[in-house]
Design a protein around this motif. Structure first.
Motif, PDB file in Angstrom:
ATOM      1  N   VAL A   1       0.678  -1.256  -0.139  1.00  0.00           N
ATOM      2  CA  VAL A   1       0.068  -0.065  -0.050  1.00  0.00           C
ATOM      3  C   VAL A   1       0.761   1.099   0.142  1.00  0.00           C
ATOM      4  O   VAL A   1       0.751   2.152  -0.926  1.00  0.00           O
ATOM      5  N   GLU A   2       1.787   1.173   0.867  1.00  0.00           N
ATOM      6  CA  GLU A   2       2.601   2.420   1.048  1.00  0.00           C
ATOM      7  C   GLU A   2       3.451   2.761  -0.401  1.00  0.00           C
ATOM      8  O   GLU A   2       3.713   3.893  -0.734  1.00  0.00           O
ATOM      9  N   ALA A   3       3.756   1.462  -0.909  1.00  0.00           N
ATOM     10  CA  ALA A   3       4.493   1.857  -2.171  1.00  0.00           C
ATOM     11  C   ALA A   3       3.507   2.258  -3.391  1.00  0.00           C
ATOM     12  O   ALA A   3       3.962   3.181  -4.197  1.00  0.00           O
ATOM     13  N   LEU A   4       2.408   1.746  -3.219  1.00  0.00           N
ATOM     14  CA  LEU A   4       1.295   2.169  -4.387  1.00  0.00           C
ATOM     15  C   LEU A   4       1.311   3.601  -3.941  1.00  0.00           C
ATOM     16  O   LEU A   4       1.226   4.419  -5.065  1.00  0.00           O
ATOM     17  N   ILE A   5       0.907   4.082  -2.882  1.00  0.00           N
ATOM     18  CA  ILE A   5       0.731   5.785  -2.628  1.00  0.00           C
ATOM     19  C   ILE A   5       1.862   6.479  -3.000  1.00  0.00           C
ATOM     20  O   ILE A   5       1.629   7.643  -3.764  1.00  0.00           O
ATOM     21  N   HIS A   6       3.120   6.070  -2.779  1.00  0.00           N
ATOM     22  CA  HIS A   6       4.038   6.954  -2.773  1.00  0.00           C
ATOM     23  C   HIS A   6       4.580   6.841  -4.337  1.00  0.00           C
ATOM     24  O   HIS A   6       4.844   7.866  -5.000  1.00  0.00           O
ATOM     25  N   ALA A   7       4.176   5.632  -5.037  1.00  0.00           N
ATOM     26  CA  ALA A   7       4.437   5.767  -6.572  1.00  0.00           C
ATOM     27  C   ALA A   7       3.590   6.475  -7.194  1.00  0.00           C
ATOM     28  O   ALA A   7       3.760   7.432  -8.292  1.00  0.00           O
ATOM     29  N   GLY A   8       2.297   6.692  -6.813  1.00  0.00           N
ATOM     30  CA  GLY A   8       1.334   7.696  -7.425  1.00  0.00           C
ATOM     31  C   GLY A   8       1.690   9.034  -7.133  1.00  0.00           C
ATOM     32  O   GLY A   8       1.597   9.776  -8.032  1.00  0.00           O
ATOM     33  N   LEU A   9       2.298   9.308  -5.904  1.00  0.00           N
ATOM     34  CA  LEU A   9       2.897  10.817  -5.799  1.00  0.00           C
ATOM     35  C   LEU A   9       4.122  11.161  -6.756  1.00  0.00           C
ATOM     36  O   LEU A   9       4.107  12.129  -7.326  1.00  0.00           O
TER      37      LEU A   9
ATOM     38  N   LEU B   1      -0.167  11.822 -14.982  1.00  0.00           N
ATOM     39  CA  LEU B   1      -1.421  11.891 -14.123  1.00  0.00           C
ATOM     40  C   LEU B   1      -2.384  10.522 -14.140  1.00  0.00           C
ATOM     41  O   LEU B   1      -2.810  10.081 -13.182  1.00  0.00           O
ATOM     42  N   THR B   2      -2.491   9.957 -15.529  1.00  0.00           N
ATOM     43  CA  THR B   2      -3.288   8.949 -15.389  1.00  0.00           C
ATOM     44  C   THR B   2      -2.700   7.670 -14.668  1.00  0.00           C
ATOM     45  O   THR B   2      -3.429   6.892 -14.022  1.00  0.00           O
ATOM     46  N   ALA B   3      -1.358   7.687 -14.906  1.00  0.00           N
ATOM     47  CA  ALA B   3      -0.869   6.313 -14.271  1.00  0.00           C
ATOM     48  C   ALA B   3      -0.808   6.669 -12.677  1.00  0.00           C
ATOM     49  O   ALA B   3      -0.935   5.554 -12.005  1.00  0.00           O
ATOM     50  N   ALA B   4      -0.521   8.030 -12.272  1.00  0.00           N
ATOM     51  CA  ALA B   4      -0.686   8.175 -10.943  1.00  0.00           C
ATOM     52  C   ALA B   4      -1.904   7.857 -10.197  1.00  0.00           C
ATOM     53  O   ALA B   4      -2.135   7.098  -9.038  1.00  0.00           O
ATOM     54  N   ARG B   5      -3.178   8.202 -10.962  1.00  0.00           N
ATOM     55  CA  ARG B   5      -4.403   7.827 -10.592  1.00  0.00           C
ATOM     56  C   ARG B   5      -4.542   6.281 -10.560  1.00  0.00           C
ATOM     57  O   ARG B   5      -5.360   5.876  -9.378  1.00  0.00           O
ATOM     58  N   ARG B   6      -4.076   5.574 -11.285  1.00  0.00           N
ATOM     59  CA  ARG B   6      -4.170   3.991 -11.243  1.00  0.00           C
ATOM     60  C   ARG B   6      -3.625   3.531  -9.797  1.00  0.00           C
ATOM     61  O   ARG B   6      -4.270   2.893  -9.233  1.00  0.00           O
TER      62      ARG B   6
ATOM     63  N   HIS C   1      -5.928   9.489   0.024  1.00  0.00           N
ATOM     64  CA  HIS C   1      -6.829  10.531  -0.339  1.00  0.00           C
ATOM     65  C   HIS C   1      -5.949  11.860  -0.542  1.00  0.00           C
ATOM     66  O   HIS C   1      -6.766  12.563  -1.515  1.00  0.00           O
ATOM     67  N   ARG C   2      -5.231  12.135   0.042  1.00  0.00           N
ATOM     68  CA  ARG C   2      -4.510  13.687   0.018  1.00  0.00           C
ATOM     69  C   ARG C   2      -3.695  13.532  -1.429  1.00  0.00           C
ATOM     70  O   ARG C   2      -4.015  14.710  -1.983  1.00  0.00           O
ATOM     71  N   PHE C   3      -3.334  12.602  -1.990  1.00  0.00           N
ATOM     72  CA  PHE C   3      -2.525  12.624  -3.101  1.00  0.00           C
ATOM     73  C   PHE C   3      -3.543  12.756  -4.140  1.00  0.00           C
ATOM     74  O   PHE C   3      -3.214  13.046  -5.416  1.00  0.00           O
ATOM     75  N   MET C   4      -4.627  11.871  -3.937  1.00  0.00           N
ATOM     76  CA  MET C   4      -5.761  11.606  -4.880  1.00  0.00           C
ATOM     77  C   MET C   4      -6.250  13.203  -5.173  1.00  0.00           C
ATOM     78  O   MET C   4      -6.633  13.585  -6.307  1.00  0.00           O
ATOM     79  N   ALA C   5      -6.532  13.840  -4.121  1.00  0.00           N
ATOM     80  CA  ALA C   5      -6.924  15.131  -4.031  1.00  0.00           C
ATOM     81  C   ALA C   5      -6.174  16.221  -4.951  1.00  0.00           C
ATOM     82  O   ALA C   5      -6.477  17.027  -5.677  1.00  0.00           O
ATOM     83  N   ALA C   6      -4.654  16.123  -4.534  1.00  0.00           N
ATOM     84  CA  ALA C   6      -3.695  16.864  -5.536  1.00  0.00           C
ATOM     85  C   ALA C   6      -3.879  16.607  -6.981  1.00  0.00           C
ATOM     86  O   ALA C   6      -3.816  17.648  -7.748  1.00  0.00           O
ATOM     87  N   ILE C   7      -4.286  15.438  -7.426  1.00  0.00           N
ATOM     88  CA  ILE C   7      -4.623  15.252  -8.700  1.00  0.00           C
ATOM     89  C   ILE C   7      -5.892  15.917  -9.267  1.00  0.00           C
ATOM     90  O   ILE C   7      -5.670  16.407 -10.252  1.00  0.00           O
ATOM     91  N   ASP C   8      -6.920  15.529  -8.574  1.00  0.00           N
ATOM     92  CA  ASP C   8      -8.108  16.071  -9.015  1.00  0.00           C
ATOM     93  C   ASP C   8      -8.259  17.735  -8.884  1.00  0.00           C
ATOM     94  O   ASP C   8      -8.552  18.284  -9.918  1.00  0.00           O
ATOM     95  N   ASN C   9      -7.156  18.179  -7.943  1.00  0.00           N
ATOM     96  CA  ASN C   9      -7.034  19.637  -7.738  1.00  0.00           C
ATOM     97  C   ASN C   9      -6.224  20.172  -9.237  1.00  0.00           C
ATOM     98  O   ASN C   9      -6.815  21.334  -9.904  1.00  0.00           O
ATOM     99  N   GLU C  10      -5.400  19.645  -9.612  1.00  0.00           N
ATOM    100  CA  GLU C  10      -4.652  20.058 -10.772  1.00  0.00           C
ATOM    101  C   GLU C  10      -5.376  19.772 -11.845  1.00  0.00           C
ATOM    102  O   GLU C  10      -5.390  20.585 -13.030  1.00  0.00           O
TER     103      GLU C  10
END
Length: 666
Positions: A204-212, A220-225, A241-250
């Motif tokens: 999970v942590e690797a997925l989250i920070h790979a998204g970041l 952005l598409t790969a980050a969202r996945r 949720h925080r990093f997903m919010a950053a993508i949605d915001n951008e």
């Protein structure tokens, strides 16, 4: 304590040596199984305990020290309970009995670190790895200590050394990746995270920070996945949720961004980073009251938090309280900020100093912000020659004899109006004014015609030359593609006029006219000196065009190369073009809008200039002009360049040629 360092497992030397060999070979389970076979040996048990701690298996390590009277075990038990002074005392007892005992040095250093004695802790760990270079837990602890002390590069070196000794430790790989992210080494961090995910796809942590990391790279598409998968596995994880919010915001989905942040705040209700991010989303949406509420809530518990103070300063500046904004900015230590936040800080300093008429401080802050931005991975990935190559290709095509346009084509585009102009010329202001008209629907900076250009770029002739090779069937297919794309953004709207706005699409005027001969073009100009200055003062996400706004000199080159084509582009548009000046629009908005409405063949409406009406209808503005469009029409940006004349002086001859061409006084 019995000295059993030389007890062998009967295979390849002493058990500790054999275990280290297995750990270094990536055979973690075999190494731990070997040590468990000798669990009655204090040395083997302590070695297993410390390798479990490296992996983050605290509960398993705790089970090994249950009911133990060994002073290091007692020290660790106290450490885990938060009694660091007692932990240090027990470990010192062990060292008094055996001055070079590695695990006693290790856990004494950890206790010293948590007591705030960082230099003593660092010295102990340096001593440990010097005495026992193959001690993976020691290298890990040294990496942690270096990272805490701000030596991120030294921390990475220690993590890398630990990984050569214990490559199967997922936590080590994750810690190295996170440290590289803090160094802004996005590529290196992503390599580590993808390596970790190759072995454990559901980490999970690797997925989250790979998204970041992917987001920071602009993927952005790969980050969202990655983040979506993390949320499937851990639905309440606040960082996901925080990093997903950053993508949605951008990407402009403020509602989704707020929902993700509110979900994260359910888990961490007073987290300052989450509240700062929520404030930033509301500020970008010009909901300054909601932004202020988030900031106040955060500052109540974290009064010196850098980003909360930065967001508070931004809100105060926008509300006209510039002196208070500067006071808040002075509370922040920029040297302690991560690069992207430091860039925002210096940009905010520049904007505030501009409002206080301090041009020297403005330019100093912008210089620092741009030097930081130059190290951004997105910036470094941009081909700086690409924009000029595009201009050259268009210039060569415009030199060829123009083909006649078919005004009677089945879809000649009489309902289309393409709004263009060099960035920061007022296109967003005009766009929102027009969008307030019930007969007009605006598409703001979406890739509509660009889809057609991409398709033509993949032909043997390339874009734009391929436009001249289109037969009737191909032209019809491209027009149909354009209509399909635009309808996605229009949804159920059926307006009389579609205003498709993208500033630098002005380079495509001639190509658009060939495909849609009845389309209209609105072009807004602004004094070249103000345009150049304003572009230099923006905090753009890097693109092939905006990467050149990093110095005044490069911004002038960007403007000059682009606008040299304007006379030929205007000629290609012919009588389907209405061009006017930003300064005239802000001086006489009613008069200029009436002329625009006549050009578009729609009735003039006085409420088009009502700020509340147009911002309510439009919602969030997704350009760098979002904060200006939310205000009433003002003139303070006109002629601002005069205050910066000394800085623009080397470029005035170049800019003067364009000013004269556009009808401005020399």
């Amino acid at each position: 304590m019995r000295d059993d360092r030389h007890v062998s497992d009967g295979k390849s030397g002493p058990v500790p040596q054999r275990a280290r060999q297995l750990f270094a070979a990536g055979r973690t389970d075999a190494a731990k199984a070997l040590l468990r076979q000798h669990i009655d040996s204090p040395q083997k048990r302590s070695m297993l305990r410390d390798y479990l701690l490296v992996e983050g298996r605290i509960d398993e390590a705790s089970d090994l020290i249950h009911d133990s009277n060994d002073p290091v075990d007692l020290g660790l038990a106290n450490h885990l309970a938060g009694r660091y002074a007692a932990a240090a005392t027990h470990c010192q007892v062990a060292l008094d009995l055996a001055p070079d005992r590695p695990d006693a040095i290790l856990h004494l250093a950890r206790a010293r670190h948590n007591l705030g004695e960082d230099r003593q802790a660092l010295a102990l760990l340096e001593r440990l790895v010097a005495n026992v270079p193959e001690h993976a837990p020691g290298w890990q602890a040294l990496a942690h200590a270096r990272r805490a002390g701000g030596d991120l590069e030294g921390a990475c070196q220690a993590y890398e050394r630990a990984l050569t000794l214990f490559p199967g430790a997922e936590q080590l790989r994750l810690d190295l990746a996170l440290t590289r992210l803090n160094l802004d080494d996005v590529v290196g961090a992503l390599d580590d995270l993808e390596s970790l995910l190759a072995k454990n796809p559901d980490h999970v942590e690797a997925l989250i920070h790979a998204g970041l990391a992917l987001h920071l790279k602009g993927a952005l598409t790969a980050a969202r996945r990655r983040l979506e998968r993390a949320l499937e596995l851990a639905p309440d994880h606040p960082d996901a949720h925080r990093f997903m919010a950053a993508i949605d915001n951008e990407t402009g989905d403020a509602g989704a961004a707020c929902r993700h942040l509110e979900q994260a705040l359910q888990t961490l209700p007073e987290d300052p980073e989450l509240l700062a991010e929520l404030a930033a989303v509301h500020e970008l949406s010009s909901d300054l009251n909601a932004a202020r509420q988030a900031v106040v809530r955060g500052l109540r518990h974290h009064p010196r938090h850098p980003r909360l103070n930065l967001e508070s300063a931004r809100i105060h500046r926008r509300q006209g309280n510039v002196e208070e904004a500067v006071r808040l900015l002075r509370k922040i230590q920029p040297d302690s900020l991560p690069p992207r936040l430091a860039q925002q800080y210096f940009h905010e300093v520049a904007l505030s100093m501009d409002r206080l008429d301090q041009p020297d401080q403005v330019m100093q802050a912008l210089d620092v912000a741009n030097r930081i931005k130059a190290q951004d991975p997105r910036t470094r990935a941009i081909d700086r020659d690409a924009w000029f190559a595009r201009i050259d290709a268009m210039a060569r095509w415009l030199e060829s004899p123009p083909r006649p346009v078919d005004i009677n084509a089945a879809d000649a585009g009489p309902d289309l109006c393409f709004l263009v102009g060099f960035p920061r010329s007022g296109t967003t202001l005009l766009d929102t004014l027009l969008d307030a008209h019930p007969a007009i629907a605006s598409i703001e900076e979406k890739p509509t015609f660009e889809r057609l250009a991409e398709r033509l770029a993949n032909t043997p002739q390339g874009y734009p030359a391929a436009v001249d090779q289109l037969d009737h069937r191909q032209s019809k297919a491209l027009r149909s593609l354009y209509r399909d794309v635009t309808q996605r953004y229009l949804r159920d709207q059926r307006p009389r006029i579609i205003v498709d706005k993208l500033h630098l699409r002005l380079l495509d005027i001639a190509a658009i006219r060939r495909l849609f001969p009845a389309a209209r073009f609105l072009c807004i100009h602004r004094h070249p000196c103000d345009v150049v200055l304003s572009n230099y003062m923006q905090l753009y996400e890097p693109t092939e065009a905006f990467v050149h706004c990093d110095t005044l000199e490069n911004t002038v080159r960007f403007y000059d190369a682009t606008m040299r084509l304007w006379p030929r582009l205007a000629e290609a548009a012919g009588d389907r073009l209405h061009a006017f000046r930003y300064e005239d629009l802000v001086a006489d908005p009613h008069g200029e809008l009436q002329a625009v409405c006549r050009f578009l063949d729609v009735d003039w409406r006085a409420d088009m200039t009502d700020t509340g009406q147009r911002t309510r209808r439009r919602g969030r503005i997704r350009t760098n002009s979002y904060h200006q469009v939310a205000e009433a029409i003002y003139r303070r940006s006109s002629g601002r360049w005069q205050r910066y004349r000394a800085y623009l002086a080397p470029y005035l001859d170049t800019l003067d040629r364009h000013a004269r061409q556009l009808g401005y006084a020399p």
